[in-house]
Scaffold this active site. Structure first.
Site, mmCIF file in Angstrom:
data_model
loop_
_atom_site.group_PDB
_atom_site.id
_atom_site.type_symbol
_atom_site.label_atom_id
_atom_site.label_comp_id
_atom_site.label_asym_id
_atom_site.label_seq_id
_atom_site.Cartn_x
_atom_site.Cartn_y
_atom_site.Cartn_z
ATOM 1 N N ASP A 91 -14.181 6.722 0.186
ATOM 2 C CA ASP A 91 -13.968 6.574 -1.263
ATOM 3 C C ASP A 91 -14.928 7.467 -2.064
ATOM 4 O O ASP A 91 -14.531 8.102 -3.043
ATOM 5 C CB ASP A 91 -14.173 5.111 -1.699
ATOM 6 C CG ASP A 91 -12.960 4.249 -1.381
ATOM 7 O OD1 ASP A 91 -11.848 4.784 -1.281
ATOM 8 O OD2 ASP A 91 -13.138 3.016 -1.232
ATOM 9 N N SER A 127 0.806 -1.224 0.000
ATOM 10 C CA SER A 127 0.000 0.000 0.000
ATOM 11 C C SER A 127 0.837 1.272 0.000
ATOM 12 O O SER A 127 1.876 1.352 0.660
ATOM 13 C CB SER A 127 -0.906 -0.004 1.237
ATOM 14 O OG SER A 127 -1.530 1.255 1.375
ATOM 15 N N ALA A 142 -15.945 0.224 -4.913
ATOM 16 C CA ALA A 142 -15.798 1.600 -5.391
ATOM 17 C C ALA A 142 -17.119 2.139 -5.927
ATOM 18 O O ALA A 142 -17.527 3.258 -5.600
ATOM 19 C CB ALA A 142 -14.720 1.651 -6.469
ATOM 20 N N ALA A 183 -20.745 -1.957 -9.365
ATOM 21 C CA ALA A 183 -21.420 -1.879 -8.062
ATOM 22 C C ALA A 183 -20.648 -2.689 -7.035
ATOM 23 O O ALA A 183 -21.216 -3.283 -6.127
ATOM 24 C CB ALA A 183 -22.853 -2.379 -8.178
ATOM 25 N N LYS A 193 -13.567 -4.587 5.272
ATOM 26 C CA LYS A 193 -14.412 -3.398 5.147
ATOM 27 C C LYS A 193 -15.846 -3.594 5.652
ATOM 28 O O LYS A 193 -16.440 -2.669 6.193
ATOM 29 C CB LYS A 193 -14.444 -2.927 3.690
ATOM 30 C CG LYS A 193 -13.189 -2.199 3.278
ATOM 31 C CD LYS A 193 -13.327 -1.649 1.881
ATOM 32 C CE LYS A 193 -12.237 -0.635 1.590
ATOM 33 N NZ LYS A 193 -12.420 0.029 0.304
HETATM 34 P P1 NAD Z 1 -15.062 -5.015 -7.024
HETATM 35 O O1 NAD Z 1 -14.468 -6.309 -7.405
HETATM 36 O O2 NAD Z 1 -15.638 -4.826 -5.673
HETATM 37 O O3 NAD Z 1 -16.216 -4.657 -8.115
HETATM 38 C C1 NAD Z 1 -15.973 -4.764 -9.483
HETATM 39 C C2 NAD Z 1 -17.172 -4.272 -10.291
HETATM 40 O O4 NAD Z 1 -16.795 -4.264 -11.664
HETATM 41 C C3 NAD Z 1 -18.403 -5.158 -10.203
HETATM 42 O O5 NAD Z 1 -19.568 -4.345 -10.308
HETATM 43 C C4 NAD Z 1 -18.301 -6.057 -11.458
HETATM 44 O O6 NAD Z 1 -19.564 -6.449 -11.969
HETATM 45 C C5 NAD Z 1 -17.657 -5.091 -12.437
HETATM 46 N N1 NAD Z 1 -16.860 -5.792 -13.457
HETATM 47 C C6 NAD Z 1 -15.783 -6.575 -13.236
HETATM 48 N N2 NAD Z 1 -15.294 -7.020 -14.416
HETATM 49 C C7 NAD Z 1 -16.077 -6.482 -15.384
HETATM 50 C C8 NAD Z 1 -16.077 -6.567 -16.805
HETATM 51 N N3 NAD Z 1 -15.166 -7.277 -17.475
HETATM 52 N N4 NAD Z 1 -17.033 -5.896 -17.474
HETATM 53 C C9 NAD Z 1 -17.957 -5.161 -16.806
HETATM 54 N N5 NAD Z 1 -18.012 -5.048 -15.475
HETATM 55 C C10 NAD Z 1 -17.071 -5.704 -14.776
HETATM 56 O O7 NAD Z 1 -13.912 -3.937 -7.276
HETATM 57 P P2 NAD Z 1 -13.738 -2.483 -6.603
HETATM 58 O O8 NAD Z 1 -13.037 -2.610 -5.317
HETATM 59 O O9 NAD Z 1 -15.045 -1.763 -6.653
HETATM 60 O O10 NAD Z 1 -12.704 -1.799 -7.601
HETATM 61 C C11 NAD Z 1 -13.061 -1.519 -8.934
HETATM 62 C C12 NAD Z 1 -12.053 -0.579 -9.584
HETATM 63 O O11 NAD Z 1 -12.021 0.669 -8.907
HETATM 64 C C13 NAD Z 1 -10.614 -1.100 -9.562
HETATM 65 O O12 NAD Z 1 -10.029 -0.760 -10.781
HETATM 66 C C14 NAD Z 1 -9.944 -0.321 -8.469
HETATM 67 O O13 NAD Z 1 -8.567 -0.114 -8.706
HETATM 68 C C15 NAD Z 1 -10.673 1.002 -8.584
HETATM 69 N N6 NAD Z 1 -10.682 1.758 -7.324
HETATM 70 C C16 NAD Z 1 -10.168 3.000 -7.346
HETATM 71 C C17 NAD Z 1 -10.170 3.760 -6.206
HETATM 72 C C18 NAD Z 1 -9.597 5.137 -6.244
HETATM 73 O O14 NAD Z 1 -9.436 5.745 -5.186
HETATM 74 N N7 NAD Z 1 -9.311 5.662 -7.416
HETATM 75 C C19 NAD Z 1 -10.714 3.258 -5.018
HETATM 76 C C20 NAD Z 1 -11.246 1.955 -5.022
HETATM 77 C C21 NAD Z 1 -11.216 1.213 -6.196
#
Ligand code: NAD
Length: 288
Positions: A109, A22, A137, A134, A73
């Protein structure tokens, strides 16, 4: 660092597993040093079996709080005393604040997302957002945007394991906020295109565009976008994703990766612990 640590130093933890990769310790410790604040931020490997004891340690050691990441979380909620409105609606916590033994859970977030837009002079109050994803993030973004006055959210998700979470998010937003949310299957491309066309912002929170899905985008045709809209990808590695390239091809004015959101979710936690604004521009230049 040794110059800063003394008998009065206040501890803040990061409790997750795996967590050694991290950037948060670097981010917060550099911000404490820059502002001359007597805090130290350390990462701890915390799995399910250690979570209850780790939360009690926040009280026992009189720590100011902690960041919480996966897999803790949701699991941490029963061990806390209070939740912020957004953490309650999200059903997830990424920040804990210890006020004399009373532990409150927050989720930053979604606030990070809204602050990242505000940093660019943008505001989506009263406007329509199309959002994909959903998971953790996407839930935080949808709930915070709704709480902060976004008028409409069209949420698109695959019929995968997070479909139930997408249903829950839409139900909660419609019940608990003034925002009107609708749920759509991501498989219906015509519907997806139509909703984006009538939105002020399209946000992708799916992680499509980062490894192993680098060079992919859920929108591949620039004509789906209009120039006055915002296109926001939560991915920050790579810095320029396929979605961002498609949006720029379309001449979209406001195109962002997730770096601002990542920094600002940290800044929001920093403020909850210290009452001070993190020097975000300094940290961005130093570390990213
Ligand atoms: P998660 O696994 O909890 O959720 C993933 C979501 O994406 C689900 O809704 C799933 O249906 C969808 N998904 C996955 N593969 C897919 C595909 N091929 N086509 C369409 N939909 C798809 O993940 P998360 O923790 O919500 O993280 C998601 C993204 O957000 C990651 O890239 C992560 O790096 C980014 N993120 C960024 C920040 C930030 O501060 N910028 C914070 C948290 C997460």
């Amino acid at each position: 660092m040794t110059e800063r640590i003394d008998g009065h130093t206040i501890l803040i933890g990061l409790m997750a597993y795996p967590i050694r990769h991290s950037m948060s310790p670097m981010m917060h410790n550099n911000a404490f040093a820059k502002l001359g604040l007597n805090y130290a931020y350390l990462a701890f490997d915390i799995t399910d079996d250690k979570l209850k004891a780790a939360v009690n340690a926040i009280r026992t050691l009189d720590m100011r709080g902690a960041n919480i990441s996966m897999p803790n979380k949701q699991k941490i909620i029963p061990y806390l005393d209070k939740l912020s409105p957004a953490a309650k609606l999200c059903g997830a916590v990424n920040t804990v604040v210890n006020d004399e033994g009373v532990l409150t859970g927050y989720t930053t977030d979604g606030t990070g997302f809204m602050r990242a837009l505000a940093d660019e002079g943008l505001n989506i109050q009263g406007k329509k957002m199309t959002l994909t994803g959903a998971g953790g993030a996407g839930t935080a973004i949808a709930i915070q945007a709704a709480l902060d006055g976004t008028a409409e959210i069209s949420l698109f998700n695959l019929h995968d394991t997070t479909w139930e979470s997408a249903k829950r998010n839409v139900r909660i937003i419609n019940q608990e906020t003034n925002c009107q949310a609708t749920l759509h299957g991501l498989e219906d491309k015509e519907d997806f295109k139509r909703e984006i066309a009538s939105s002020a912002i399209y946000c992708d929170s799916t992680g499509v565009g980062m490894k192993p899905l680098e060079n992919l985008s859920l929108v591949e045709d620039p004509s789906w976008f209009h120039q006055d809209m915002i296109v926001f990808d939560t991915v920050y590695a790579p810095r320029t994703t396929k979605l961002m390239k498609v949006a720029r091809q379309a001449g979209v004015k406001h195109v962002f990766n997730g770096l601002g959101m990542m920094l600002e979710q940290g800044a929001e936690a920093f403020k909850l612990w210290t009452g001070k604004e993190m020097p975000v521009a300094y940290i961005r230049d130093l570390l990213f």
